[in-house]
Design an enzyme around this catalytic site. Structure first.
Site, PDB file in Angstrom:
ATOM      1  N   ASP A  13       1.275  -1.349   0.040  1.00 51.92           N
ATOM      2  CA  ASP A  13      -0.172   0.131  -0.098  1.00 51.92           C
ATOM      3  C   ASP A  13       1.121   1.216   0.147  1.00 51.92           C
ATOM      4  OD1 ASP A  13      -2.451  -1.264   0.426  1.00 51.92           O
ATOM      5  OD2 ASP A  13      -2.049  -2.012   2.691  1.00 51.92           O
ATOM      6  N   LYS A  16       1.990   2.119  -5.109  1.00 53.23           N
ATOM      7  CA  LYS A  16       2.206   1.848  -6.654  1.00 53.23           C
ATOM      8  C   LYS A  16       1.409   2.132  -8.322  1.00 53.23           C
ATOM      9  CE  LYS A  16       3.540  -2.297  -4.610  1.00 53.23           C
ATOM     10  NZ  LYS A  16       3.164  -2.705  -3.306  1.00 53.23           N
ATOM     11  N   GLY A  40      -4.574  -4.973  -4.588  1.00 54.11           N
ATOM     12  CA  GLY A  40      -5.170  -4.231  -5.191  1.00 54.11           C
ATOM     13  C   GLY A  40      -4.430  -2.932  -6.043  1.00 54.11           C
ATOM     14  N   HIS A  41      -4.690  -3.088  -7.018  1.00 51.52           N
ATOM     15  CA  HIS A  41      -4.382  -1.056  -7.746  1.00 51.52           C
ATOM     16  C   HIS A  41      -4.942  -0.378  -7.962  1.00 51.52           C
ATOM     17  CE1 HIS A  41      -0.065  -3.334  -7.969  1.00 51.52           C
ATOM     18  NE2 HIS A  41      -0.017  -3.551  -7.024  1.00 51.52           N
ATOM     19  N   GLN A 224       2.646  -6.203  -2.576  1.00 53.62           N
ATOM     20  CA  GLN A 224       2.615  -6.422  -0.978  1.00 53.62           C
ATOM     21  C   GLN A 224       3.998  -5.667  -1.200  1.00 53.62           C
ATOM     22  OE1 GLN A 224       1.390  -9.480  -2.436  1.00 53.62           O
ATOM     23  NE2 GLN A 224      -0.331  -8.943  -2.381  1.00 53.62           N
TER      24      GLN A 224
END
Ligand code: IMP
Length: 430
Positions: A13, A16, A40-41, A224
């Site tokens: 988080d 990225k 999750g992006h 991650q």
């Protein structure tokens, strides 16, 4: 040709999404090399918001090849749903734009069930996972009983593979009080989903070799962060894959010589989701404020993130282990308005000064952060696009971060907007 690896240098988080999007515009090939749909992006391209979990960030850009490498664990049903959602937003995804390594392990429904059953069991076993079956799927890969993409192509092989996996899983499920897996229904479901996945299957190592020969630029997209790495993270409170930059090569089949620039993504403070050690965690108003200003809620699970001061000691460690060439420092604007800022430079353990976080859990628990205080700034840094836009104290903070982590800033991000970035070094420059 400088190919770039992007990795998180904290607990994930780090922001990225924006950086990877910015870099993927410059790349020809974007390859995921570990993790799964625990990631999750969020990407904002042309005003449209895309939420990606398993798909590489390149899919939303025309003319790019996106690759899911063998280091990823793939839930085929999730992937098909994610592709459908992205298509609904007008993005074209075809076997020419998306390739999945044939040797990619699959996450099956019983992996998710096992993950959640273990998490629900008791506080001793709890990791605070995303509950997506990531750990159990990686366990099966190393246990030589996982089903891989290529196995979907042959009915007999698929049955053998399922039976092999179930010998282990049904015994385990019995111990946990879960019903045995319905073998025939599982095989039926896998046969039904097989063509949807197989159309993207490819010998990715070879595709990458050919792309490199043709002088194409490759972006290896990590998920991650290094402190969640299975070997070097805060074990056992980690994810089940190697997250660090070295994994870019084993997780895709590109040789180590494919890697040019390693970009570490670093947030100007620290956050963590789930259980585990976090030396600079704040339980006071400052922590609350970082969370609110930084919108620190997980993209995948919506969980509130734990927040704390910047830990230069841990980031220095992550940068060394990933061989980071330069960092992208994100969310500096979240620190606007703090009168004083603290940076952790090391720890004190039983009266001894440490310049790294020791591995033993009991020692980690006894480590207290050693802080250096710096004056904050009252002006807004949000949207700054050059050093001249930044208050002197903010520049001093960034320079001190560079010194302490022993790594230069290549990019500075000052808002979620893609243009609100100060570029010092272009990672793709030859
Ligand atoms: P798992 O990857 O679902 O097994 O979860 C293991 C640990 O990694 C938990 O602490 C999760 O919160 C954390 N984790 C997994 N994926 C992410 C991510 O994308 N960002 C931040 N933390 C993550």
């Amino acid at each position: 040709m400088a190919n770039v690896v992007v990795v998180g240098a904290q607990w994930g988080d780090e922001g990225k999404g924006k950086i990877v999007d910015w870099l993927s515009e410059r790349a020809d090939v974007i390859a995921r090399f570990q993790g799964g749909h625990n990631a999750g992006h969020t990407l904002v391209v042309g005003g449209e918001v895309y939420k990606l979990h398993a798909l590489p960030s390149g899919v939303v850009r025309r003319g790019k090849l996106s690759i899911i490498g063998n280091g990823v664990v793939l839930d085929p049903w999730h992937l098909v749903k994610e592709i459908a959602g992205i298509r609904e937003q007008g993005v074209e995804i075809t076997p020419e734009t998306l390739m999945i390594a044939e040797n990619t392990p699959l996450i099956l429904p019983f992996h998710g069930e096992l993950d959640r059953a273990r998490e629900a069991q008791n506080s001793v076993a709890k990791i605070g996972t995303t509950g997506r079956g990531i750990g159990p799927a990686y366990e099966d890969k190393v246990g030589r009983r996982v089903i891989r993409v290529a196995d979907l192509g042959d009915a007999r092989t698929l049955e053998l593979r399922v039976d092999r996996a179930l010998v282990h899983h049904n015994a385990l499920r019995a111990g946990l009080g879960l019903d045995p897996v319905d073998r025939d229904a599982l095989i039926e479901d896998l046969r039904a989903i097989a063509p949807e996945i197989l159309q993207y299957a490819a010998p990715v190592w070879k595709v990458l070799k050919d792309k490199r020969r043709a002088g194409r630029r490759i972006l290896f997209e990590g998920a991650q962060g290094a402190l969640l790495d299975i070997d070097f993270g805060t074990y056992p409170f980690v994810t089940s894959s190697n997250v660090i930059a070295g994994q870019a090569t084993t997780g895709t089949g590109a040789g180590p010589d494919a890697v040019g620039f390693v970009l570490g993504i670093v947030k100007a403070y620290t956050t963590r989701v789930g259980e585990g050690p976090f030396p600079t965690e704040l339980h006071d108003d400052d922590g609350q404020r970082l969370g609110e200003r930084g919108h620190e809620f997980g993209t995948t699970t919506g969980r509130k993130r734990r927040c704390g001061w910047f830990d230069a000691c841990l980031v220095r460690q992550s940068c060394a282990i990933s061989g980071v060439t330069g960092i992208a420092l994100t969310k500096l604007d979240v620190l606007d308005g703090f009168e004083t800022l603290k940076i952790c430079t090391g720890y004190e353990l039983d009266g001894v000064r440490m310049d790294y976080l020791p591995t033993a859990a009991d020692q980690q628990a006894r480590c207290t952060p050693v802080y250096e205080e710096m004056p904050g700034w009252s002006q807004s840094t949000e949207g700054a696009r050059s050093w001249a836009d930044l208050p002197a104290e903010a520049i001093k903070y960034v320079r001190r971060v560079e010194e302490l982590i022993e790594c230069p800033v290549a990019l500075l991000s000052t808002s979620p907007e893609r243009d609100d970035t100060i570029l010092v070094t272009d990672p793709f420059a030859d």
